[in-house]
Scaffold this active site. Sequence first.
Site, PDB file in Angstrom:
ATOM      1  N   ASP A  28       0.850  -1.187   0.000  1.00 54.38           N
ATOM      2  CA  ASP A  28       0.000   0.000   0.000  1.00 54.38           C
ATOM      3  C   ASP A  28       0.893   1.246   0.000  1.00 54.38           C
ATOM      4  OD1 ASP A  28      -3.212   0.557   1.074  1.00 54.38           O
ATOM      5  OD2 ASP A  28      -1.788   2.217   1.036  1.00 54.38           O
ATOM      6  N   ASN A  85     -12.719  -2.868   3.331  1.00 54.02           N
ATOM      7  CA  ASN A  85     -13.554  -1.695   3.594  1.00 54.02           C
ATOM      8  C   ASN A  85     -14.667  -1.666   2.560  1.00 54.02           C
ATOM      9  OD1 ASN A  85     -11.989  -0.643   5.755  1.00 54.02           O
ATOM     10  ND2 ASN A  85     -10.491   0.138   4.285  1.00 54.02           N
ATOM     11  N   GLY A  91     -14.733   3.713   4.804  1.00 53.60           N
ATOM     12  CA  GLY A  91     -13.580   4.402   4.227  1.00 53.60           C
ATOM     13  C   GLY A  91     -13.111   3.832   2.905  1.00 53.60           C
ATOM     14  N   SER A  93     -12.119   3.617  -0.685  1.00 53.69           N
ATOM     15  CA  SER A  93     -11.760   4.719  -1.587  1.00 53.69           C
ATOM     16  C   SER A  93     -11.472   4.261  -3.012  1.00 53.69           C
ATOM     17  CB  SER A  93     -10.548   5.484  -1.035  1.00 53.69           C
ATOM     18  OG  SER A  93      -9.432   4.631  -0.920  1.00 53.69           O
ATOM     19  N   HIS A  98     -10.590  -5.245  -2.829  1.00 58.47           N
ATOM     20  CA  HIS A  98      -9.227  -5.529  -2.372  1.00 58.47           C
ATOM     21  C   HIS A  98      -9.252  -5.880  -0.904  1.00 58.47           C
ATOM     22  CE1 HIS A  98     -10.084  -1.223  -2.124  1.00 58.47           C
ATOM     23  NE2 HIS A  98      -9.334  -1.203  -1.027  1.00 58.47           N
ATOM     24  N   HIS A 100      -7.009  -5.716   2.462  1.00 59.86           N
ATOM     25  CA  HIS A 100      -5.815  -5.182   3.132  1.00 59.86           C
ATOM     26  C   HIS A 100      -5.237  -6.287   4.021  1.00 59.86           C
ATOM     27  CE1 HIS A 100      -6.725  -0.751   2.529  1.00 59.86           C
ATOM     28  NE2 HIS A 100      -7.936  -1.254   2.344  1.00 59.86           N
TER      29      HIS A 100
HETATM   30  P1  AMP Z   1      -9.697   1.464   0.612  1.00 65.11           P
HETATM   31  O1  AMP Z   1      -9.689   2.776   1.335  1.00 65.11           O
HETATM   32  O2  AMP Z   1     -10.077   0.297   1.475  1.00 65.11           O
HETATM   33  O3  AMP Z   1     -10.493   1.526  -0.672  1.00 65.11           O
HETATM   34  O4  AMP Z   1      -8.188   1.181   0.232  1.00 65.11           O
HETATM   35  C1  AMP Z   1      -7.548   1.734  -0.870  1.00 65.11           C
HETATM   36  C2  AMP Z   1      -6.091   1.673  -0.572  1.00 65.11           C
HETATM   37  O5  AMP Z   1      -5.386   1.811  -1.796  1.00 65.11           O
HETATM   38  C3  AMP Z   1      -5.581   2.772   0.364  1.00 65.11           C
HETATM   39  O6  AMP Z   1      -5.017   2.196   1.531  1.00 65.11           O
HETATM   40  C4  AMP Z   1      -4.552   3.504  -0.475  1.00 65.11           C
HETATM   41  O7  AMP Z   1      -3.445   3.927   0.262  1.00 65.11           O
HETATM   42  C5  AMP Z   1      -4.191   2.457  -1.505  1.00 65.11           C
HETATM   43  N1  AMP Z   1      -3.672   2.958  -2.764  1.00 65.11           N
HETATM   44  C6  AMP Z   1      -4.230   3.908  -3.562  1.00 65.11           C
HETATM   45  N2  AMP Z   1      -3.487   4.100  -4.651  1.00 65.11           N
HETATM   46  C7  AMP Z   1      -2.427   3.257  -4.559  1.00 65.11           C
HETATM   47  C8  AMP Z   1      -1.298   2.983  -5.377  1.00 65.11           C
HETATM   48  N3  AMP Z   1      -1.096   3.621  -6.550  1.00 65.11           N
HETATM   49  N4  AMP Z   1      -0.409   2.043  -4.962  1.00 65.11           N
HETATM   50  C9  AMP Z   1      -0.598   1.400  -3.795  1.00 65.11           C
HETATM   51  N5  AMP Z   1      -1.652   1.604  -2.983  1.00 65.11           N
HETATM   52  C10 AMP Z   1      -2.551   2.521  -3.350  1.00 65.11           C
END
Ligand code: AMP
Length: 112
Positions: A28, A85, A91, A93, A98, A100
Amino acid sequence: MTIFEKIARREIPAAIVHEEDDFFAFKDVNPQAPVHVLIVPKRVIPGLSGSVPGDAELLGRMLVASKEIAKKLGVAESGYRLVINHGADAGESVPHLHIHLLGGRAMAWPPG
Ligand code: AMP
C-alpha cells in the site's frame, strides 16, 4: 479503468510482493502498519456489493494465499489483520475489491 487495473497492467508502478494469474498483492502506498499490502483481483470486482457467486472461487484463493503472503512478509507468527472496507462509512476509496493485509504491530479492537 481503476488504479489497481493500471497497476496490474504495469501502467503504474507498485511494489508487487506476490502474483498469480488472476490476482496479485502489492505494498500500500500509504501504509497504516509496518506491513501493509493489498491483495487484489486483476479483473475488477467493484466492491463486495458488486461480487457475484462466480467470484467465490477467486476470492477464496485470495484468502488462502494471504497466509503465504503473511509468511513471505514475516508476520505469519506475530499476527496480522485482513480488512475489506465497504462503502463510505468504512472508508472505501478504490471501487475495485481488495483485501488489506496489515501486520508488524499490535492492533486495537474495535478498529477506529
Ligand atoms: P480502501 O480505502 O479500502 O479503498 O483502500 C484503498 C487503498 O489503496 C488505500 O489504503 C490507499 O493507500 C491504496 N492505494 C491507492 N493508490 C495506490 C497505489 N497507486 N499504490 C498502492 N496503494 C494505493
